[in-house]
Scaffold this motif. Structure first.
Motif, mmCIF file in Angstrom:
data_model
loop_
_atom_site.group_PDB
_atom_site.id
_atom_site.type_symbol
_atom_site.label_atom_id
_atom_site.label_comp_id
_atom_site.label_asym_id
_atom_site.label_seq_id
_atom_site.Cartn_x
_atom_site.Cartn_y
_atom_site.Cartn_z
ATOM 1 N N ASP A 16 0.835 -1.211 0.000
ATOM 2 C CA ASP A 16 0.000 0.000 0.000
ATOM 3 C C ASP A 16 0.864 1.254 0.000
ATOM 4 O O ASP A 16 0.537 2.253 -0.658
ATOM 5 C CB ASP A 16 -0.935 0.013 1.210
ATOM 6 C CG ASP A 16 -2.059 -0.985 1.096
ATOM 7 O OD1 ASP A 16 -2.319 -1.473 -0.026
ATOM 8 O OD2 ASP A 16 -2.680 -1.294 2.143
ATOM 9 N N LEU A 17 1.964 1.208 0.741
ATOM 10 C CA LEU A 17 2.858 2.360 0.788
ATOM 11 C C LEU A 17 3.508 2.602 -0.565
ATOM 12 O O LEU A 17 3.605 3.744 -1.021
ATOM 13 C CB LEU A 17 3.932 2.172 1.863
ATOM 14 C CG LEU A 17 3.438 2.344 3.287
ATOM 15 C CD1 LEU A 17 4.492 1.866 4.278
ATOM 16 C CD2 LEU A 17 3.067 3.789 3.569
ATOM 17 N N LEU A 18 3.950 1.542 -1.228
ATOM 18 C CA LEU A 18 4.549 1.700 -2.554
ATOM 19 C C LEU A 18 3.546 2.287 -3.543
ATOM 20 O O LEU A 18 3.883 3.172 -4.335
ATOM 21 C CB LEU A 18 5.084 0.367 -3.063
ATOM 22 C CG LEU A 18 6.380 -0.108 -2.403
ATOM 23 C CD1 LEU A 18 6.685 -1.551 -2.789
ATOM 24 C CD2 LEU A 18 7.538 0.806 -2.774
ATOM 25 N N ARG A 25 4.084 10.763 -6.022
ATOM 26 C CA ARG A 25 5.074 11.234 -6.997
ATOM 27 C C ARG A 25 4.366 11.753 -8.254
ATOM 28 O O ARG A 25 4.797 12.742 -8.854
ATOM 29 C CB ARG A 25 6.055 10.128 -7.344
ATOM 30 C CG ARG A 25 7.052 9.851 -6.236
ATOM 31 C CD ARG A 25 7.995 8.703 -6.606
ATOM 32 N NE ARG A 25 9.013 8.540 -5.606
ATOM 33 C CZ ARG A 25 10.161 9.226 -5.555
ATOM 34 N NH1 ARG A 25 10.429 10.114 -6.494
ATOM 35 N NH2 ARG A 25 11.028 9.017 -4.599
ATOM 36 N N GLY A 26 3.287 11.105 -8.643
ATOM 37 C CA GLY A 26 2.502 11.576 -9.787
ATOM 38 C C GLY A 26 1.880 12.938 -9.526
ATOM 39 O O GLY A 26 1.887 13.809 -10.402
ATOM 40 N N PHE A 27 1.340 13.116 -8.314
ATOM 41 C CA PHE A 27 0.773 14.417 -7.951
ATOM 42 C C PHE A 27 1.850 15.496 -8.028
ATOM 43 O O PHE A 27 1.626 16.590 -8.561
ATOM 44 C CB PHE A 27 0.187 14.401 -6.545
ATOM 45 C CG PHE A 27 -1.058 13.573 -6.382
ATOM 46 C CD1 PHE A 27 -1.946 13.367 -7.426
ATOM 47 C CD2 PHE A 27 -1.340 12.978 -5.162
ATOM 48 C CE1 PHE A 27 -3.098 12.605 -7.261
ATOM 49 C CE2 PHE A 27 -2.484 12.218 -4.986
ATOM 50 C CZ PHE A 27 -3.363 12.037 -6.038
ATOM 51 N N ALA A 76 8.045 6.772 6.081
ATOM 52 C CA ALA A 76 8.691 8.081 6.205
ATOM 53 C C ALA A 76 8.755 8.790 4.850
ATOM 54 O O ALA A 76 8.500 9.989 4.755
ATOM 55 C CB ALA A 76 10.089 7.921 6.795
ATOM 56 N N GLU A 77 9.085 8.033 3.801
ATOM 57 C CA GLU A 77 9.132 8.635 2.467
ATOM 58 C C GLU A 77 7.749 9.114 2.032
ATOM 59 O O GLU A 77 7.589 10.218 1.507
ATOM 60 C CB GLU A 77 9.673 7.645 1.438
ATOM 61 C CG GLU A 77 9.745 8.255 0.053
ATOM 62 C CD GLU A 77 10.336 7.342 -0.997
ATOM 63 O OE1 GLU A 77 10.412 7.796 -2.156
ATOM 64 O OE2 GLU A 77 10.713 6.210 -0.697
ATOM 65 N N ALA A 78 6.743 8.289 2.255
ATOM 66 C CA ALA A 78 5.379 8.664 1.896
ATOM 67 C C ALA A 78 4.938 9.906 2.666
ATOM 68 O O ALA A 78 4.284 10.786 2.107
ATOM 69 C CB ALA A 78 4.425 7.501 2.154
ATOM 70 N N GLN A 79 5.306 10.000 3.926
ATOM 71 C CA GLN A 79 4.943 11.175 4.720
ATOM 72 C C GLN A 79 5.634 12.429 4.196
ATOM 73 O O GLN A 79 5.020 13.495 4.108
ATOM 74 C CB GLN A 79 5.279 10.946 6.189
ATOM 75 C CG GLN A 79 4.355 9.938 6.843
ATOM 76 C CD GLN A 79 4.794 9.547 8.237
ATOM 77 O OE1 GLN A 79 5.985 9.546 8.554
ATOM 78 N NE2 GLN A 79 3.838 9.190 9.072
#
Length: 100
Positions: A16-18, A25-27, A76-79
């Motif tokens: 889900d995180l990936l 990244r698209g946004f 952390a990256e997603a945040q």
């Protein structure tokens, strides 16, 4: 997605995180040129331009950063990406309201 990632609670799965990271990244890929164009149209000494350019720099750094694939690192990256999406949305609103 952004608010969910920034909230406290149970961490999503690595898959889900990936998926979320790809979406964020698209946004950012859509927001960066749009905010950049609006910021560049403002006077050089404009406060909104300076703030937007700082946010753009941070978003670009975050886009170029890659991490490992453990859940805490992905979270952390997603945040971080979520914070950049939210910041650029705010900059976009501020820059658009300058011309209103």
């Amino acid at each position: 997605m952004s608010n969910r990632l920034l909230a406290q609670g149970e961490a999503p799965s690595a898959g889900d995180l990936l998926t979320g990271i790809v979406m964020l990244r698209g946004f950012l890929a859509l927001l960066v040129p749009e905010v950049g164009e609006l910021a560049a149209a403002r006077p050089v000494d404009d406060v909104w331009r300076g703030a937007a350019q700082a946010g753009l720099g941070e978003a670009r750094r975050r886009l170029s950063h890659t991490t490992g694939h453990t859940v805490p690192v992905l979270l952390a990256e997603a945040q971080r990406l979520s914070r950049s999406v939210l910041a650029l949305c705010t900059h976009l609103e501020n820059l658009e309201s300058c011309d209103a």
